[in-house]
Design a protein around this motif. Sequence first.
Motif, PDB file in Angstrom:
ATOM      1  N   UNK A  53       0.614  -1.655  -0.235  1.00 36.60           N
ATOM      2  CA  UNK A  53       0.150  -0.332   0.272  1.00 36.60           C
ATOM      3  C   UNK A  53       0.787   1.612  -0.388  1.00 36.60           C
ATOM      4  N   UNK A  82      -6.671  -5.092   9.209  1.00 30.49           N
ATOM      5  CA  UNK A  82      -6.627  -4.551   9.532  1.00 30.49           C
ATOM      6  C   UNK A  82      -6.778  -3.839  10.789  1.00 30.49           C
ATOM      7  N   UNK A  88     -16.116  -6.918   4.859  1.00 29.41           N
ATOM      8  CA  UNK A  88     -17.438  -6.238   3.499  1.00 29.41           C
ATOM      9  C   UNK A  88     -18.646  -6.052   4.068  1.00 29.41           C
ATOM     10  N   UNK A  90     -21.437  -5.666   2.984  1.00 27.24           N
ATOM     11  CA  UNK A  90     -22.663  -6.135   1.942  1.00 27.24           C
ATOM     12  C   UNK A  90     -22.769  -7.398   1.531  1.00 27.24           C
ATOM     13  N   UNK A  99     -13.997 -14.074   0.390  1.00 25.96           N
ATOM     14  CA  UNK A  99     -13.181 -13.515  -0.340  1.00 25.96           C
ATOM     15  C   UNK A  99     -11.679 -13.534  -1.390  1.00 25.96           C
TER      16      UNK A  99
ATOM     17  N   UNK B 162     -15.435   3.362   4.450  1.00 28.82           N
ATOM     18  CA  UNK B 162     -14.243   3.192   5.307  1.00 28.82           C
ATOM     19  C   UNK B 162     -13.289   2.853   4.785  1.00 28.82           C
ATOM     20  N   UNK B 164     -10.589   2.025   4.170  1.00 32.70           N
ATOM     21  CA  UNK B 164      -9.464  -0.012   3.991  1.00 32.70           C
ATOM     22  C   UNK B 164      -9.911  -0.958   3.367  1.00 32.70           C
ATOM     23  N   UNK B 165     -11.794  -1.051   2.920  1.00 36.08           N
ATOM     24  CA  UNK B 165     -11.826  -1.210   2.381  1.00 36.08           C
ATOM     25  C   UNK B 165     -11.399  -1.817   0.951  1.00 36.08           C
ATOM     26  N   UNK B 167      -8.453  -1.209   0.106  1.00 39.38           N
ATOM     27  CA  UNK B 167      -7.165  -2.165   0.887  1.00 39.38           C
ATOM     28  C   UNK B 167      -7.196  -3.269   0.878  1.00 39.38           C
ATOM     29  N   UNK B 168      -8.194  -3.122   1.527  1.00 39.52           N
ATOM     30  CA  UNK B 168      -8.697  -5.401   1.509  1.00 39.52           C
ATOM     31  C   UNK B 168      -9.112  -5.808   0.745  1.00 39.52           C
ATOM     32  N   UNK B 169      -9.748  -5.383  -0.304  1.00 46.34           N
ATOM     33  CA  UNK B 169      -9.724  -5.659  -1.118  1.00 46.34           C
ATOM     34  C   UNK B 169      -9.033  -6.212  -2.275  1.00 46.34           C
ATOM     35  N   UNK B 183     -17.312  -4.643  -4.508  1.00 41.83           N
ATOM     36  CA  UNK B 183     -16.671  -3.784  -2.853  1.00 41.83           C
ATOM     37  C   UNK B 183     -17.273  -2.405  -3.320  1.00 41.83           C
ATOM     38  N   UNK B 187     -21.543  -1.310  -2.027  1.00 41.20           N
ATOM     39  CA  UNK B 187     -21.387  -0.239  -1.159  1.00 41.20           C
ATOM     40  C   UNK B 187     -22.150   0.652  -1.429  1.00 41.20           C
TER      41      UNK B 187
END
Lengths: 356, 264
Positions: A53, A82, A88, A90, A99, B162, B164-165, B167-169, B183, B187
């Motif tokens: 990142x 994190x 997620x 949803x 995922x 958020x 980092x959603x 980022x997480x994906x 994502x 959302x």
Amino acid sequence: MQPVVHFRNVNKYYGSSLAVDNLDLAIEPGQFVTLLGPSGCGKSTTLRMLGGFEMPTSGEIFLDGQEISQLPPNKRNVNIVFQDYALFPHLNVRRNVAFGLELKGMASDAIHKRTMELLSLVKLTDFAERMPGQLSGGQRQRVALMRALAPNPNVLLLDEPLSALDAKLRQQMQIELKSIQKTTGKTFIFVTHDQEEALTMSDVVVVMNAGRIEQMGDPHTLYAKPRSRFVANFIGETNFIEGKLKAVDGGLAAIEWNGSVVHANLNGHGPAVGSTVAAALRPEAITVISEKPANTIAVSGQITQRIFKGDHTSLTVSLANGQSLVAQLDPVALSRVTGDDVWLTWRESDAVVLAD
Amino acid sequence: MRSYFSDIPKTALQASYWLFVIYLLLPLALMMAISFKDANFVAFPIDKWTLKWYAQVLQDRQFLEACLYSIFIALMTTLFATIVGVWIALLISTEGMIARSVIFALACLPAVVPGLINAISMRIFIRVLDIPTGTGAIILGHTVHAVPFVVIMVLTRLRSMPNNLVDAARDLGADSFVAFMRVTLPYLAPALAGGMVFCVLTSIDDFVRTFFLGGYQTTLPMLIFAKVQGGMSPEINAMATLVLIVTAAIGLYAEHLTRRSRTR
């Protein structure tokens, strides 16, 4: 053994401010490694550079011997948990965990099997169809952990994942994390500013300050033999003894401390005789006695403060030489009260000379 | 609950509220009542009741065609306005994007520019570019007007997302496009649903822009306008009542949908 993660001369600038300063760090596979330091010390930046990142301004990062420093996050075989879980909202628990597997193109029955295995590891199979919003903090934490472990990463990164939990739950999760790390045998790299957390879980703690590594070692070494004033101060409680180095004998230093002479372990440092040195002395290493001991060095003083802390009692002693020391006693050491004249002594090797 | 004007009796405040509700609903109620009147002129009292106006409206080819035409324009408008609106909202919320506030202000301008000015300028614009009046021009005009609503609703939702959603994906193996589709878009779904319904309703309702940009084919508001000019009749009341019920139902259902996904 080849390190699983290797940072080589990595620098990271944000504009003109240096976040990570010439970092050299090699991490052995299968270990629980903690990056510990105050906020702004560069620990999170280091983790984010490994996750993909942030890109280093200069230097190289190797994962399993392969240079990865410029690869995007989706091309790296590391996964991250994190700070606020980033589940997620949803997708239900099962789909969250699945995922990463879906993106790998795994067959759907294999995905289901692996997802359920992982959820049973943290006893969440009954919650598979719940939405993240319907879970408690600890449950979300476990889902985030399993989601990150699902794609079978070489290294799992954890960015202060316990900081949102209350104290009791945090302790429980520390133990759980450690045991999951043991059973999976994966390399965990954990970032925290909480020294207790670091000591509890880690095989190796990397103490960082101002973008540099202050000291790296197992928790016991860090605690017993801090290299620098920063480390001694950051981990646990410490007394500092500062004075002129009078003589060096083997591994021992004789320090002139406001008129008294005390001994300390040189700990591999080589300060010049006559220079000013500092040594760290843990409160629990100090023995409090009533009479001047015959054959060891001791300092005398008067108890000025006595604080009961449950598992121990903390005494502040004003010394005849004008300094003061904090000593720790058993909670039942009720005989010592404020105003008592006492002698303090310690094993010479328990006082440790610091680099600065 | 806070309480304002606490030294005025509560009943006074409540009475003023009900007065407003009557003012709001009475014209609609009268309009609906007249649509059931068995006579050719619009006036009270109603002596005989009938459903014949509804039967007449539902068999009126002109009316049905205008309905279909309006719906077609509304759907096309919604499609284009959603794509453009989401794109602009994403641009504005991109970190380090220059002139974000300028982009936002420009995108929202059509919502506050008077419809008439907007319509005239669009008319001149299509003249200059030699675009014929008609369906395409109407859709263009409606889209410009609908985009701000999508932008504002999507932007509001994006702000609550958020960081980092995504980022997480990415971390779990998604490239930026897959992360957006799997994502970000889900959302945004409640905001998109709300924005799309808004687009449909503003487009169906629009008269001024359609008037300046339209061709020979009439949309629903234009048909009703033409009929009113030919003289009021309970048939118009029946048309208006049908439109009212359908649009109110869509609006309330959309509100219900977005509320449910918001609380999740």
